[in-house]
Design a protein around this motif. Sequence first.
Motif, PDB file in Angstrom:
ATOM      1  N   ALA A   4      28.963  40.714  61.168  1.00  0.00           N
ATOM      2  CA  ALA A   4      29.689  40.141  60.036  1.00  0.00           C
ATOM      3  C   ALA A   4      29.676  38.610  60.090  1.00  0.00           C
ATOM      4  N   LEU A   5      29.931  38.065  61.270  1.00  0.00           N
ATOM      5  CA  LEU A   5      29.911  36.610  61.431  1.00  0.00           C
ATOM      6  C   LEU A   5      28.515  36.051  61.199  1.00  0.00           C
ATOM      7  N   ALA A   6      27.502  36.748  61.694  1.00  0.00           N
ATOM      8  CA  ALA A   6      26.120  36.294  61.524  1.00  0.00           C
ATOM      9  C   ALA A   6      25.740  36.232  60.048  1.00  0.00           C
ATOM     10  N   VAL A   7      26.174  37.215  59.265  1.00  0.00           N
ATOM     11  CA  VAL A   7      25.878  37.210  57.824  1.00  0.00           C
ATOM     12  C   VAL A   7      26.405  35.936  57.174  1.00  0.00           C
ATOM     13  N   LEU A   8      27.627  35.573  57.498  1.00  0.00           N
ATOM     14  CA  LEU A   8      28.225  34.381  56.899  1.00  0.00           C
ATOM     15  C   LEU A   8      27.499  33.111  57.327  1.00  0.00           C
ATOM     16  N   LEU A   9      27.235  32.972  58.616  1.00  0.00           N
ATOM     17  CA  LEU A   9      26.620  31.744  59.130  1.00  0.00           C
ATOM     18  C   LEU A   9      25.188  31.558  58.645  1.00  0.00           C
ATOM     19  N   LEU A  10      24.467  32.655  58.467  1.00  0.00           N
ATOM     20  CA  LEU A  10      23.064  32.565  58.089  1.00  0.00           C
ATOM     21  C   LEU A  10      22.853  32.503  56.582  1.00  0.00           C
ATOM     22  N   SER A  11      23.716  33.131  55.812  1.00  0.00           N
ATOM     23  CA  SER A  11      23.481  33.264  54.373  1.00  0.00           C
ATOM     24  C   SER A  11      24.118  32.175  53.533  1.00  0.00           C
ATOM     25  N   LEU A  12      25.294  31.723  53.896  1.00  0.00           N
ATOM     26  CA  LEU A  12      26.002  30.766  53.043  1.00  0.00           C
ATOM     27  C   LEU A  12      25.281  29.417  52.895  1.00  0.00           C
ATOM     28  N   PRO A  72      14.274  27.259  29.283  1.00  0.00           N
ATOM     29  CA  PRO A  72      15.010  26.386  30.203  1.00  0.00           C
ATOM     30  C   PRO A  72      14.450  26.535  31.606  1.00  0.00           C
ATOM     31  N   ALA A  73      14.884  25.662  32.509  1.00  0.00           N
ATOM     32  CA  ALA A  73      14.363  25.680  33.877  1.00  0.00           C
ATOM     33  C   ALA A  73      14.597  27.022  34.563  1.00  0.00           C
ATOM     34  N   ALA A  74      15.703  27.681  34.245  1.00  0.00           N
ATOM     35  CA  ALA A  74      16.025  28.946  34.899  1.00  0.00           C
ATOM     36  C   ALA A  74      15.036  30.056  34.556  1.00  0.00           C
ATOM     37  N   LEU A  75      14.344  29.932  33.427  1.00  0.00           N
ATOM     38  CA  LEU A  75      13.437  30.980  32.973  1.00  0.00           C
ATOM     39  C   LEU A  75      11.969  30.583  33.023  1.00  0.00           C
ATOM     40  N   ALA A  76      11.686  29.300  33.203  1.00  0.00           N
ATOM     41  CA  ALA A  76      10.307  28.822  33.191  1.00  0.00           C
ATOM     42  C   ALA A  76       9.558  29.288  34.437  1.00  0.00           C
ATOM     43  N   GLU A  77       8.247  29.434  34.302  1.00  0.00           N
ATOM     44  CA  GLU A  77       7.410  29.761  35.446  1.00  0.00           C
ATOM     45  C   GLU A  77       7.344  28.552  36.369  1.00  0.00           C
ATOM     46  N   PRO A  78       7.728  28.692  37.648  1.00  0.00           N
ATOM     47  CA  PRO A  78       7.742  27.532  38.550  1.00  0.00           C
ATOM     48  C   PRO A  78       6.343  26.989  38.811  1.00  0.00           C
ATOM     49  N   THR A  79       6.236  25.667  38.907  1.00  0.00           N
ATOM     50  CA  THR A  79       4.951  25.009  39.166  1.00  0.00           C
ATOM     51  C   THR A  79       4.994  24.084  40.380  1.00  0.00           C
ATOM     52  N   VAL A  80       6.187  23.667  40.803  1.00  0.00           N
ATOM     53  CA  VAL A  80       6.321  22.750  41.934  1.00  0.00           C
ATOM     54  C   VAL A  80       6.479  23.558  43.224  1.00  0.00           C
ATOM     55  N   PRO A  81       5.600  23.372  44.201  1.00  0.00           N
ATOM     56  CA  PRO A  81       5.724  24.131  45.456  1.00  0.00           C
ATOM     57  C   PRO A  81       7.065  23.889  46.134  1.00  0.00           C
ATOM     58  N   VAL A  82       7.614  24.930  46.723  1.00  0.00           N
ATOM     59  CA  VAL A  82       8.874  24.775  47.446  1.00  0.00           C
ATOM     60  C   VAL A  82       8.596  24.127  48.801  1.00  0.00           C
ATOM     61  N   ARG A  83       9.611  23.427  49.317  1.00  0.00           N
ATOM     62  CA  ARG A  83       9.462  22.707  50.580  1.00  0.00           C
ATOM     63  C   ARG A  83       9.801  23.607  51.770  1.00  0.00           C
ATOM     64  N   ARG A  84       9.451  23.113  52.947  1.00  0.00           N
ATOM     65  CA  ARG A  84       9.715  23.884  54.166  1.00  0.00           C
ATOM     66  C   ARG A  84      11.208  24.101  54.379  1.00  0.00           C
ATOM     67  N   SER A  85      12.026  23.134  54.003  1.00  0.00           N
ATOM     68  CA  SER A  85      13.468  23.280  54.180  1.00  0.00           C
ATOM     69  C   SER A  85      14.008  24.427  53.331  1.00  0.00           C
ATOM     70  N   TRP A  86      13.495  24.567  52.114  1.00  0.00           N
ATOM     71  CA  TRP A  86      13.905  25.671  51.243  1.00  0.00           C
ATOM     72  C   TRP A  86      13.476  27.004  51.852  1.00  0.00           C
ATOM     73  N   ILE A  87      12.256  27.057  52.356  1.00  0.00           N
ATOM     74  CA  ILE A  87      11.763  28.285  52.983  1.00  0.00           C
ATOM     75  C   ILE A  87      12.613  28.636  54.205  1.00  0.00           C
ATOM     76  N   ALA A  88      12.975  27.628  54.985  1.00  0.00           N
ATOM     77  CA  ALA A  88      13.792  27.876  56.175  1.00  0.00           C
ATOM     78  C   ALA A  88      15.158  28.440  55.808  1.00  0.00           C
ATOM     79  N   LEU A  89      15.767  27.912  54.751  1.00  0.00           N
ATOM     80  CA  LEU A  89      17.091  28.373  54.350  1.00  0.00           C
ATOM     81  C   LEU A  89      17.064  29.785  53.775  1.00  0.00           C
ATOM     82  N   ILE A  90      16.048  30.096  52.960  1.00  0.00           N
ATOM     83  CA  ILE A  90      15.996  31.460  52.425  1.00  0.00           C
ATOM     84  C   ILE A  90      15.579  32.444  53.520  1.00  0.00           C
TER      85      ILE A  90
END
Length: 425
Positions: free
Chosen positions: A197-205, A12-30
Amino acid sequence: MTTVNPTPASLPAALAEPTVPVRRSWIALIFAANLGVWMAFFTPIQVLLPQQVERIAPADKEAMLAVVTGLGALAAVLANPLAGALSDRTSLRLANRHLGRRHVWTATGAVVGAFALVVLARQNTIAGVAVAWVAAQVCFNAMLASLTAAIPDRVPVAQRGGVSGWVGIPQALGLVVGAVLVTAVVTGNAAGYAAIALAVLLLSLPFALLTQDDPLPREHRSPLRARALLASMWISPRRHPDFAWAWFTRFLVQTGNALGTLYLLYFLSDGVRVADPEGALLVLILLYTLGMMLTAVVAGRLSDRSGRRKVFVIVSGLIMAVAAVLLAVAPIWPMAIVAALLLGAGYGVYLAVDAALITQVLPAATDRAKDLGVINIANSAPQVLGPALSAPIVVHLGGYPTLYAVTAVVTLVGSVLVLKIKAVP
């Protein structure tokens, strides 16, 4: 440990080796999510906990800080792989819709961990500080396990060095932002904990709420049995030697890092004898972060393009060892500035490339988070061992020069032993 990998066609997708490059927005969020986690890890260790411990037990501050941070690191050693193993098996449904397996751990860890920091701020005994810090460490390590697994879950191998560089930067930047937040923006120890504590919530969620998290079909979920879960934590070095060497080399380098950083505030005060130790610490943290930011992404991308990992790891260890030697032979403020830049530059290269290397030696797609949690023991265990080694070295075995000499040796040996890994060039 016995692991049966599904055939590629059945993955399934959750276990497959990824092939599609992630976007800048995804990198920014993580990037932001990791920034929140590392602010929560390092700002208390470097700034808030030393202040709090010194207020409670000024005569025994070194020993009591070692006890608190050591217990927190021990909790991290246990919590990270366990949370990873549970996230590997998570298969939730809400309103007849399958949910992803990672984000629930990120979000829950952020919320409960933020609450633990608020409780920690109210403690007036060493025992209370230790218990609250252990609770916070458990929560933030659950977050870290799920965030770390996102790299092999979603990032193709050819992109992992560069992405790992971005994800590694928050380890230093989190301390900078956190230190500025608790020293320049808010005042007081309790207010500092609340701000983090507040920073953790604002940055991670936002990462947990806005990015895709592939669900795990129940037929691919391993049985959740306590004995089997504990047994899975052992990954045979005979069957998976590259993974074992990756773990051991990470352990040595991070032990060197723990030896060199735990007493940095006290080193500036008692060894270098600067007039304003906390201000000097902030300066060194800024320089360290600058060095790291200059090298992490660049080294990661160069490693991606060349396809080589080990040479970058070795060079990074050499740079960090040179920085530690400088602190050992010349504990003066100008040399501390140079060492901070070198340490940051070397660690930036190391974090980006070694993280990418590790994702290429994981034993099984079904256990990515658990296996990375086992790797993270190599990050957390040195925080237990570090205080046990650092305190007697500083007090009885030659003081800070000996401490930084040992740091150099351990770091260099850890980086060179990466040559034992065969599957990755």
